[in-house]
Scaffold this motif. Structure first.
Motif, short mmCIF file in Angstrom:
data_model
loop_
_atom_site.label_atom_id
_atom_site.label_comp_id
_atom_site.label_asym_id
_atom_site.label_seq_id
_atom_site.Cartn_x
_atom_site.Cartn_y
_atom_site.Cartn_z
N ALA A 113 1.00 -1.42 -0.11
CA ALA A 113 0.17 -0.04 -0.26
C ALA A 113 0.95 1.36 0.01
O ALA A 113 0.60 2.49 -1.16
CB ALA A 113 -1.10 -0.08 1.12
N GLN A 114 1.44 1.51 1.01
CA GLN A 114 3.14 2.39 0.69
C GLN A 114 3.29 2.76 -0.63
O GLN A 114 3.18 3.56 -1.09
CB GLN A 114 3.54 1.96 1.76
CG GLN A 114 3.94 2.50 3.26
CD GLN A 114 3.87 3.50 3.80
OE1 GLN A 114 3.08 4.21 3.86
NE2 GLN A 114 5.23 4.31 4.14
N SER A 155 2.14 2.43 -3.24
CA SER A 155 0.95 3.30 -4.32
C SER A 155 0.71 4.47 -3.98
O SER A 155 0.07 5.27 -4.74
CB SER A 155 0.10 1.38 -5.01
OG SER A 155 -0.45 1.85 -3.10
N GLY A 156 1.39 4.73 -2.73
CA GLY A 156 1.47 6.44 -2.61
C GLY A 156 2.42 7.34 -2.26
O GLY A 156 3.45 6.72 -2.65
N ALA A 199 2.54 7.03 3.41
CA ALA A 199 2.05 7.02 1.71
C ALA A 199 0.59 8.06 2.26
O ALA A 199 -0.08 6.65 1.62
CB ALA A 199 2.47 7.23 0.96
N THR A 200 -0.12 9.00 2.42
CA THR A 200 -1.66 8.39 2.50
C THR A 200 -2.03 8.67 1.25
O THR A 200 -3.45 8.42 0.89
CB THR A 200 -1.93 10.05 3.54
OG1 THR A 200 -0.91 10.73 3.05
CG2 THR A 200 -1.74 9.16 5.01
N PRO A 214 -2.42 9.31 -2.88
CA PRO A 214 -1.76 8.45 -4.21
C PRO A 214 -0.32 8.89 -4.84
O PRO A 214 -0.63 9.87 -4.89
CB PRO A 214 -3.43 8.77 -5.36
CG PRO A 214 -4.02 10.39 -5.09
CD PRO A 214 -3.92 10.18 -2.90
N ALA A 215 -0.14 8.23 -5.62
CA ALA A 215 0.63 8.51 -6.11
C ALA A 215 0.74 9.57 -7.27
O ALA A 215 -0.88 10.11 -8.33
CB ALA A 215 1.21 7.05 -7.70
N GLY A 258 -6.28 9.63 -1.33
CA GLY A 258 -6.73 8.55 -1.42
C GLY A 258 -6.18 7.30 -1.51
O GLY A 258 -6.33 5.68 -1.47
N ASN A 259 -4.51 6.64 -0.98
CA ASN A 259 -3.95 6.13 -0.24
C ASN A 259 -4.09 5.66 0.84
O ASN A 259 -3.65 4.14 1.18
CB ASN A 259 -2.28 6.83 -0.90
CG ASN A 259 -1.45 4.98 -1.27
OD1 ASN A 259 -1.43 3.87 -1.59
ND2 ASN A 259 -0.63 4.84 -0.33
N ALA A 284 -6.88 3.57 0.54
CA ALA A 284 -5.98 2.01 0.06
C ALA A 284 -5.69 0.92 0.64
O ALA A 284 -5.08 0.34 1.45
CB ALA A 284 -5.16 2.55 -1.32
N MET A 285 -5.13 2.10 1.97
CA MET A 285 -3.49 1.41 3.26
C MET A 285 -4.68 0.58 4.17
O MET A 285 -4.92 -0.46 4.34
CB MET A 285 -3.16 2.58 3.81
CG MET A 285 -1.66 2.16 4.64
SD MET A 285 -0.60 3.84 5.36
CE MET A 285 0.09 3.91 3.80
#
Lengths: 442, 304
Positions: free
Chosen positions: A300-301, A303-304, A335-336, A338-339, A349-350, A353-354
């Motif tokens: 998850a980390q 991807s953000g 990484a809160t 998103p990429a 967003g991330n 996801a997390m």
């Protein structure tokens, strides 16, 4: 002259003395563990009517034919068998109990709930450093609690291995002792008090051996004991074979007698081996839980982006519950966003996801299942153990009712044999009076 | 021959009294700690439910906080919309005055100045910050929602959508509205926004140009449409506040249910436990008394 009143009286007095001695010995050993109540076996001395007719009186009193040990082999065997089962259940519960303590007291459930709650709270303000720091500290607590649980399980495993090694060493020592007692039994005549004492020792050793491992016992010539385990002879007339213990590739215990593998199904060694198997399974599941946490959050980390806009870096390092560790304590590293989001982005967003990845990894549910499984096993085994304890107590009570010393009985015996002794004394007096009355003729 | 061995009599008596004492101590611990379960294996099923309840409690605390944050932000948005509405109504009054042909340019200038002040106030309101210190109407951006250019005109500088908060019970609330949600609308098919309408009117009326009166008349319609858009925004906020309240009520009900479950599953039932302790103590005392009697009964006492 085939009968002598004085000789009969003397033999009666002697027999009563022996009986009193045995009674005194019983009273003295009323509390001695493994002591079996003795009694005297008396037999009449008569006969020798060779020169005279059958109608002649030929009485010679009484003689001590032997010391009787009041116990039978079946009851002894029952006590050994039930004690063996109970020892197995006790050892298994002790092992499972330590697994349960290690898992429950490490607080993994609470740490997982707090970690997830921290992530959910961060959603209110993803750039808030204080909230991010809370998440980081919760992550650290989670890693620590997994470390503690793994450490507890590893310590319990080492303890079980040590227990098994101690048990095997003790069993081998007992085998050696039993062999010596067998050798002495061969040289000791039947019915003697020496033999009774040796048999007490023999039975005590057999009890100890069966509590360690469910051994099979057969009684051979001269009351010597032969012991075998899983079909392999431990103590036989030809000598002693040592029991060995090693660790199988899967981490369970492997026992052998003189190199031949044996399986032990009762006794504390069997319980320890069963407990160790379950401990190993629990340890592997704990590693799975830790790896699920590591995998879910690190991917998850990845991807953000972190607070400074850089790509998210792995949060946890390690390959299992034993070495899972937080790689960074920097709250900004979460990484809160998103990429592709800019530095300082409030886009959660991330973070979503997390949270989804943590839920999806089912780490919390898996751990809950693990702990529930172990605690249910402990609770179930407790019921079995209580049943086995009742059975063992019953077998022991039956044995004790036969072989134990009752002080009331001994007091009655004391009185009885004292009276027998006094009666024999009276007979001697009568014999002297008769003799005196013949001397006084004329 | 079967008899009662002295050794086993003592052992049995000791065993019985020990187990009674152990039971009394277990009950005593349950009463002292108010916890029925000392470890999970005491009742694996209940222990599992208790763990779930504890995890739910932890999440409920977060949801409660989220609901409070959402309620605070929605309250701020509501206040802001109220003020915007009041300012818009004042702007309508001023536009109506400016639209009449009976006032002169000097008076229009004064009206224009007040309209400019209204514009400035509106921009300030739109740049309000929320309870976390972020722009209330700026979506996901960090800076002010409306940037003011050198000429005094304001334009939307926010981006994205406001964060959504999970307030429990599966209810997810968007914590605010973006500036365009509140201020942008179309008049006769032409997109416009309240700030530029007010500013356009202010500039036109201040200049006192020949078209000022007609501009003011046009602006009146536009302001009415803007007020409608604000009312719509207020309705959205009101609906969200209703959902937050629903979530809070739900959370209170669930917390009560969890507390009841926790008491049922994990807490010592005091009357039962105390009664059982009393029973165990009575039996223990009776055992001790009978043990003393029985053990003092020896045949040796009667041998003389």
């Amino acid at each position: 002259m085939s009968s002598d009143l004085m000789t009969i009286a003397r033999s009666g007095a002697n027999a009563a003395r022996y009986a009193l001695d045995v009674t005194a010995q019983n009273i003295a050993n009323a509390g001695t563990a493994g002591y079996v109540r003795r009694s005297v076996s008396l037999s009449e001395v008569s006969g020798g009517a060779m020169l005279y007719s059958a109608a002649d009186v030929s009485l010679h009193g009484v003689r001590l034919s032997g010391i009787v040990r009041n116990v039978d082999g079946f009851r002894m065997a029952e006590v050994r068998r039930t004690g063996s089962d109970l020892a197995r259940a006790d050892a298994e519960i002790a092992a499972l109990g330590s697994v349960e303590s290690a898992l429950e007291q490490s607080g993994i459930s609470e740490a997982m709930a707090s970690f997830k709650a921290g992530l959910a709270a961060l959603k209110t303000d993803p750039t808030n450093t204080a909230l991010r720091a809370v998440v980081m500290e919760n992550a650290r607590t989670l890693a620590d609690s997994l470390n503690i649980a793994a450490g507890g399980l590893d310590a319990a495993r080492a303890g079980l291995h040590a227990n098994a090694a101690d048990g095997v060493a003790e069993l081998n020592q007992l085998s050696t002792d039993l062999d010596k007692i067998n050798a002495r039994l061969v040289r000791t005549p039947d019915g003697t008090s020496d033999q009774a004492a040796l048999l007490d020792q023999r039975d005590a050793i057999l009890h100890s051996m069966s509590r360690i491992a469910g051994v099979s016992v057969s009684i051979g010539a001269h009351q010597t004991a032969q012991v075998s385990l899983g079909g392999q002879s431990l103590v036989s007339p030809t000598g002693v074979t040592a029991l060995g213990v090693g660790t199988a590739p899967d981490g369970s215990l492997a026992f052998d007698v003189g190199g031949t593998p044996v399986s032990i199904v009762a006794g504390s060694l069997a319980g320890t081996a069963q407990g160790l198997t379950q401990l190993n399974a629990a340890r592997a599941e704990l590693d799975d839980v830790a790896n699920a946490v590591i995998g879910a959050l690190n991917s998850a980390q990845a991807s953000g982006v972190a607070l400074d806009g850089s790509a998210g870096q792995p949060l946890f390092g390690g390959t299992g519950a034993g070495d899972i560790a937080l790689l960074t304590g920097d709250p900004a590293a979460l990484a809160t966003a998103p990429a592709g989001a800019a530095a300082g982005s409030r886009d959660p967003g991330n973070l979503d996801a997390m949270i989804a990845a943590f839920d999806g990894s089912a780490a919390a549910a898996d751990f809950d299942n693990l702990l529930s499984g172990v605690s249910s096993a402990v609770a179930g085994r407790m019921v079995t153990r209580d049943a086995l304890a009742t059975i063992a107590d019953g077998a022991n009570a039956v044995l004790m009712s036969q072989s134990g010393v009752s002080l009331d009985d001994e007091a009655a015996n004391l009185l009885r044999f004292q009276q027998a002794f006094q009666a024999s004394g009276r007979v001697m007096q009568v014999a002297r009076d008769l003799f005196d009355s013949i001397l006084s003729i004329g | 021959m079967t008899g009662i061995s002295t050794h086993s009599f003592y052992e049995r008596s000791i065993g019985n009294m020990t187990s009674l004492r152990a039971r009394a101590e277990t009950l005593q611990t349950q009463i002292a700690t108010e916890q029925r379960l000392q470890r999970a294996s005491d009742d694996p099923v209940a222990a599992r439910q208790l763990r779930r309840l504890a995890a739910d409690d932890t999440m409920a605390a977060v949801y409660k906080n989220n609901a409070a944050v959402a309620a605070a932000d929605l309250g701020l948005a509501e206040d802001a919309i109220d003020q915007l509405s009041n300012l818009t109504i004042r702007a309508q009054e001023l536009a109506t005055q400016a639209a009449t042909g009976t006032i002169n340019d000097a008076q229009r200038k004064i009206i224009g100045d007040e309209l400019e002040q209204i514009h400035t106030s509106m921009v300030a309101i739109m740049n309000t910050r929320d309870s976390s210190g972020n722009p209330l109407f700026g979506g996901a951006a960090n800076g002010p929602a409306y940037a003011v250019a050198a000429d005094g005109s304001a334009s939307y500088a926010g981006s994205g959508q406001p964060a959504e908060l999970d307030v429990g019970g599966g209810i997810v609330i968007s914590r605010g509205l973006t500036g365009p949600d509140l201020l942008n609308y179309s008049v006769g098919g032409t997109p416009t926004d309240l700030l530029s309408v007010v500013r356009g009117l202010a500039v036109s009326v201040q200049a006192g140009a020949p078209g000022a009166a007609s501009d003011a008349r046009t602006a009146l319609d536009s302001l009415t449409a803007g007020l409608d858009t604000l009312s719509a925004g207020q309705a959205v906020i009101g609906a969200r506040q209703g959902r937050v309240e629903l979530a809070v009520t739900l959370a209170i009900d669930q917390a009560e249910a969890r507390a009841a479950d926790r008491i049922r599953l994990g807490e010592t039932d005091m009357p039962t436990a105390i009664a059982e302790l009393q029973e165990a103590m009575t039996i223990l005392e009776a055992s001790q008394a009978s043990f003393t009697k029985l053990s003092s009964l020896s045949l040796f006492d009667y041998l003389r």
